[in-house]
Design an enzyme around this catalytic site. Sequence first.
Site, PDB file in Angstrom:
ATOM      1  N   HIS A   8      21.080  23.648   4.158  1.00 58.24           N
ATOM      2  CA  HIS A   8      19.769  23.071   3.845  1.00 58.24           C
ATOM      3  C   HIS A   8      19.252  23.584   2.511  1.00 58.24           C
ATOM      4  CE1 HIS A   8      20.114  23.147   8.267  1.00 58.24           C
ATOM      5  NE2 HIS A   8      19.429  22.035   8.253  1.00 58.24           N
ATOM      6  N   GLU A  62      24.915   8.761   7.121  1.00 59.44           N
ATOM      7  CA  GLU A  62      24.479   8.697   5.729  1.00 59.44           C
ATOM      8  C   GLU A  62      25.242   7.623   4.963  1.00 59.44           C
ATOM      9  OE1 GLU A  62      25.434  11.431   7.390  1.00 59.44           O
ATOM     10  OE2 GLU A  62      23.461  12.313   7.771  1.00 59.44           O
TER      11      GLU A  62
END
Lengths: 409, 337
Positions: free
Chosen positions: B129, B60
């Site tokens: 999540h 990322e």
Amino acid sequence: MTQSDPRFHVPAPHARPGDTPDFSHIEIPPAGEARKPAVDIDGSETRDLALGLVRVLDHNHQAVGEWDPKLDADVLREGLKHMVLTRVYDDRMLKLQRQGKMSFYMKSTGEEAVAVAAAMALDNTDMIFPSYRQQGILFARGRDIVDMMCHCISNSRDNLKGRQLPVHYTWAEGNFFSISGNLTTQFPQAVGYAMACQFKGEKQIAASWIGEGSSAEGDFHGALVLASTYKAPVILNVVNNQWAISTFQGVARGQGNTFAEKGLGYGLASLRIDGNDFLAVYAATQWAAERARAGHGATIIESFTYRADAHSTSDDPSGYRPKAEEEKWPLGDPVERLKQHLIGLGEWDEERHEALEKELNELVIASYKEAESHGTLHDGPLSPTHTIFEDVYVEPDWRLRRQRQDLGV
Amino acid sequence: MAKMNMIQALNSALDNMLEKDPNVVSFGEDAGYFGGVFRVTAGLQEKYGLDRSFDAPINEAAIIAMAIGMGVKGMRPVAEIQFADYIFPGLDQIVSELSRIRYRTAGQFTTPVTIRTPCGGGIRGGQTHSMSPEAFFTQIPGVQVVMPSNPYDAKGLLISAIESDDPVIFFEPKRLYNGPFDGDPGKALETWGKHPKGEVPEEHYSLPIGKAEVVREGNDVSIITYGTLVHVALAAAEREGIDAEIIDLKTLVPYDIETIAKSVNKTGRCIVAQEAPRTSGFGAELAAQIQEECFYALETPIYRIAGWDTPYPHAHEWAYFPGLTRFTTAMREVLEA
């Protein structure tokens, strides 16, 4: 706008949906060819092993070469049993997920040897920093199946109190650390743990697993530099199962040849092994463990394998890879290969195998029945609701106490 | 106009921008060939080519840094971070780099990066999540923070984000991808099909960053929220028959204080609501600013609805999610005070 040649390089796999699966580009060296060096070898001298492929089981399912760990038939049968159990368990859990019994599931089909053989080659006291596809380790270490299922269906007996997604196991008694949904975080943690083992003068070592896609994360490189700098007693496993969800391994590998090769730049002992070969995984792990325990430092092991099923129950591989690609995988199926090896030794036969499958199937079905008696995610009972406020800190502070009151639990 | 869910609307925004501006590119983990795990980028690689929509390695920090570099060279990159929960390895690149390029180079270099990322709970995603980490990003001077609550806004705001010369963190409440959600998990899933904001033009349009919308007019209490909770607030007000005015912020930085103050000055009562943990959440900023702006109009203390100060639990997701009950309790308390 029409598609034109890309202006920078974007790698692509050899086959996509609609194509014929094709692994002809993969070079498979003969079993038994790789040399087995002494465990105190300098990491920089392992280039051939990082670029080659340690294989023990040949195409006739016979064990050949220096890496043959020469295991007793009892050990091989035990390994086979754990692998079959892993597969049976995965298949059953997938079905139960499809029936709505749990929110999510991840199978390890095709990768059973990577987990089971490694776990058996380690001491049970060695610390595991797993990723989410090593349930085989739990079976090899004898974890109660009902407990595993209770976690997956998030019921009142889930040892994680319903806080984690299914398959994100933790088992402290079994020296199995927590699984994070965030990738590669466990890799440098395992190095720190291994250094602490040395600090405390213990012979315990640590082993960690990530997928090949996760090796792109900064934490991968962090782990390697730590392991190299401090010569930590740790085994860093990269499970190259070819696919990171929809992304083929070339996106993380880049222009390098192998994932094991990445260890060479850090001076680490670097092995690339046939991950579908129980004996190769066992032997490589045993070698790396001996090296670590003797104070010669860390090893990175790339297990070359294939993710034979979807990434998870949220994934559908038909969108990005050819159908039945797994059947064409040139290194076969790990369960079938160990089974045939045992049969070739005269230590196993089809009847016993069928009986084993039947027995384990029944065990899994009976275990689920028992697990379900402790509740399910949808119908409960779950861990008491107030437990969501526990374990945030040693003791809940005024905010959490007040919030628990607000929720009325 | 076409019927679109939020995924299709976002896809349409990217499609329009890839078509319109040859410097726009889209990339992220699984975001190229496959089109993203939520399918927001589906079909774009096929339509625009491998170098316009592509898969990135799982890193990322590198994804965001690559976007910064491309932006400096005059491109308009749209980076997808697969889940907001996974953005943190890239935080240094956002906090120390992306947000400050214009400032620290006195405007000699700029980088118009858009970072798209799905956020929020309600999909049984567990703690990795489900996060709503938007408040972290509102603490970073130099980035704009946007979170739409419906397909129409999602498309118009994503186009504005891509066209903006300042970086934007664009949060997509994933529970709303396929339909509005009123906070009752027991109800059958709704789609965007019948929702007026599911009507989305196929052509290019933009909505201004920094502009909130009064999505329900009322006189008794102002509810200031954004993302998934906009729909919960609407449902709660309907169910209780309360004359609540509900404001969908849409942009957190810079937030639309004018619309907020006007409403609170009218109603004299205010609830701020966020799905994220309570402490130092965006609701705290709103409450502080509202009391500065509207102190003499306020008849009761500002009430905060928030997630608990715990990680997002999996099994007890609905005990965590600020649903209908917490909204109705809040409205009653504020109105009876």
